[in-house]
Design an enzyme around this catalytic site. Structure first.
Site, mmCIF file in Angstrom:
data_model
loop_
_atom_site.group_PDB
_atom_site.id
_atom_site.type_symbol
_atom_site.label_atom_id
_atom_site.label_comp_id
_atom_site.label_asym_id
_atom_site.label_seq_id
_atom_site.Cartn_x
_atom_site.Cartn_y
_atom_site.Cartn_z
ATOM 1 N N SER A 151 -4.676 16.232 4.390
ATOM 2 C CA SER A 151 -4.142 16.098 5.739
ATOM 3 C C SER A 151 -4.522 17.251 6.660
ATOM 4 O O SER A 151 -4.375 17.132 7.879
ATOM 5 C CB SER A 151 -2.611 15.984 5.691
ATOM 6 O OG SER A 151 -2.219 14.813 5.037
ATOM 7 N N HIS A 211 -4.101 10.663 -2.549
ATOM 8 C CA HIS A 211 -4.622 9.987 -1.369
ATOM 9 C C HIS A 211 -5.684 8.964 -1.767
ATOM 10 O O HIS A 211 -6.232 9.008 -2.867
ATOM 11 C CB HIS A 211 -5.255 10.992 -0.410
ATOM 12 C CG HIS A 211 -4.280 11.952 0.184
ATOM 13 N ND1 HIS A 211 -4.664 13.066 0.899
ATOM 14 C CD2 HIS A 211 -2.928 11.968 0.174
ATOM 15 C CE1 HIS A 211 -3.593 13.718 1.305
ATOM 16 N NE2 HIS A 211 -2.524 13.074 0.864
#
Length: 518
Positions: free
Chosen positions: A119, A448
């Site tokens: 992120s 992810h």
């Protein structure tokens, strides 16, 4: 006359609501058997699509970016179904607020050193316009994670800075800590996303006078071991700063004559009159905000409530505003394998998108909704129409003859072996808020995903977000539409109708940027 007790009345209302939803579902099922139903729906959609030939070429006074952290396409679809089912519908036919946006494209999310991103590197892309290494915020790919001496000279500025320099008001609203990966890329230059505390000085000093900041992260603003105002007897919530500074007090002292307010609970937030507020700092938890499913609705504001107040403060500026809104705990729910938490977070962000729509106009506000990355989250198993999104598939495995959940993770904490074989989930409460969905590979935290993410856009020049693009293209389009940043030649040419027409130099500049990212 006989009177019903409150409990009896509530029970009667629930029975009536359920009965009504069954009637609605039955009527919908009957309609869907008629080909004319689908043909008419498609024709209505076609007429709406044809109206989009008249592109909005206005200058974007306001810019809003909604970032669903970890909100990949499967999450969007599942959240759509959940939203409908919460309203008593089957769910699949439901329309999210983001679904209503006229332009949708895809963004490639890889970091410069990672096929599957994090992120921090992605935030640097969609906020600063350059791709970067994983784990770093506000610095270029020349900076190396955790190596302090690679910071200087490799700093890159964000669209929030560009907007502030152009005279716009700017704001950050998040459900995570305000110094988490996504928001920090808007103001910080750090070679490690995990340097939360003393590094957090950047929030107030790198971009002075950010107009609105709301989220969690109180403990990073106070001296080490100073008790938290809301949890005075909980050591883990105490201050963490080793430099002894009280950043909240410093901010309050600086803003005391500038209509600046610090709030830490819902009542304080909603009691403010936005017309009398120029600056707002809201820190509602020591760390991240609680999941929306677990939120104390009396004391903790929702993302929608925070967005409502933020826009009402920011829109007073005649030059407009830039607002970053993060539904940050979608990501956390997925990492923990708690799909119900993640999807409810996504539905709440969609509500916030709807509130922003009511407070702004697509005539002069460019709104973009996207994600930083996806997750290894999926749902399938040939479930029937209207099946609860958190339910079982209608079949058992033909290998081990056990049932399985519709929602599955590629990896994560939901992997369970009982007596040497896969867990039998037929007796498990799959609707429990913190149930960890089944996973194929055991990990303490789910990972992810690496696929492209959707980019929804509406408002001035939203049509420039089309096709498949690099993630760092997003802030360049937003800046171009808002006439901020370096690429502003087109802003000098404006028609009598109020539209601006890109000059040749402006078009060349944007095309050059587009080519550079491929």
């Amino acid at each position: 006359l006989s009177y019903l007790s409150l409990d009896e009345l509530i029970c009667s209302c629930l029975v009536f609501t359920r009965a009504l939803s069954h009637v609605n579902r039955a009527q919908t099922a009957l309609q869907e058997k008629d080909p004319q139903f689908w043909n008419a729906w498609a024709q209505r959609t076609l007429k709406i699509a044809l109206t989009r030939q008249s592109l909005n070429r206005n200058r974007a006074k306001n810019l809003i970016l909604f970032l669903g952290d970890g909100m990949g396409v499967p999450t969007v679809t599942a959240a759509r179904i959940l939203k409908g089912q919460l309203n008593g519908q089957s769910g699949e036919e439901t329309v999210l607020e983001m679904d209503k946006f006229p332009f949708v494209s895809l963004a490639k999310t890889y970091n410069t050193n990672a096929q599957v991103p994090d992120s921090a590197g992605t935030a640097t892309a969609y906020l600063c316009g350059v791709k970067a290494n994983e784990g770093t915020v506000g610095v270029s790919a020349a900076a190396v994670r955790s190596q302090c001496n690679t910071t200087q000279g490799n700093e890159v500025t964000s669209i929030l800075q560009w907007a502030k320099d152009a005279g716009k008001s700017v704001g950050i609203v998040t459900t995570t800590r305000v110094n988490h990966a996504t928001p920090s890329a808007a103001y910080a230059h750090s070679v490690d996303r995990d340097w939360y505390s003393d590094n957090e000085i950047q929030l107030f000093e790198n971009i002075p006078n950010i107009d609105v900041v709301m989220g969690g992260g109180r403990k990073y603003m106070f001296p080490k071991n100073e008790s938290d105002i809301e949890y005075p007897n909980v050591a883990k919530h105490s201050g963490t700063r080793k430099d002894g500074r009280n950043l909240v007090q410093e901010w309050t002292d600086k803003m005391q004559n500038k209509k600046g307010y610090y709030v830490w609970n819902k009542n304080q937030l909603l009691s403010l009159n936005p017309n009398n507020v120029e600056y707002l700092l809201g820190l509602f938890e020591p760390g991240d905000l609680t999941y929306d499913l677990e939120r104390n609705k009396e004391t903790d504001p929702s993302l929608t409530e925070m967005v409502d107040v933020a826009i009402k403060i920011l829109r007073k500026n005649p030059n407009g505003f830039y607002l970053l809104v993060e539904g940050g705990r979608i990501d956390h729910g997925h990492h923990e394998g708690k799909a119900k938490q993640a999807l409810h977070e996504a539905v709440e962000m969609d509500r916030a998108i709807g509130r922003a729509d009511l407070l702004t106009s697509a005539h002069d506000t460019l709104t973009v909704v996207t994600a930083d990355h996806s997750h290894v989250f999926s749902f399938g198993g040939y479930t029937s129409r209207g099946n609860t999104i958190f339910g079982l598939a209608p079949m058992v495995s033909d290998i081990d003859q056990k049932p399985f959940t519709s929602i599955l993770y590629g990896n994560g904490p939901g992997y369970k072996i009982v007596n040497g074989v896969r867990e039998n989930v037929s007796t498990i409460d799959l609707q429990e808020n913190n149930y960890q969905a089944q996973a194929a590979v055991p990990l303490s935290m789910e990972t992810h995903g690496g696929e492209d993410v959707a980019v929804f856009a509406k408002g001035p020049l939203a049509h420039l977000l089309n096709g498949v693009n690099e993630q760092n293209y997003i802030p360049h389009v937003m800046a171009y539409a808002g006439c901020i940043g370096k690429n502003r030649d087109h802003c000098m040419s404006k028609s009598a109708a109020g539209h601006f027409h890109p000059t040749f130099a402006g078009v060349v500049a944007l095309v050059t940027i587009s080519r550079l990212v491929y």
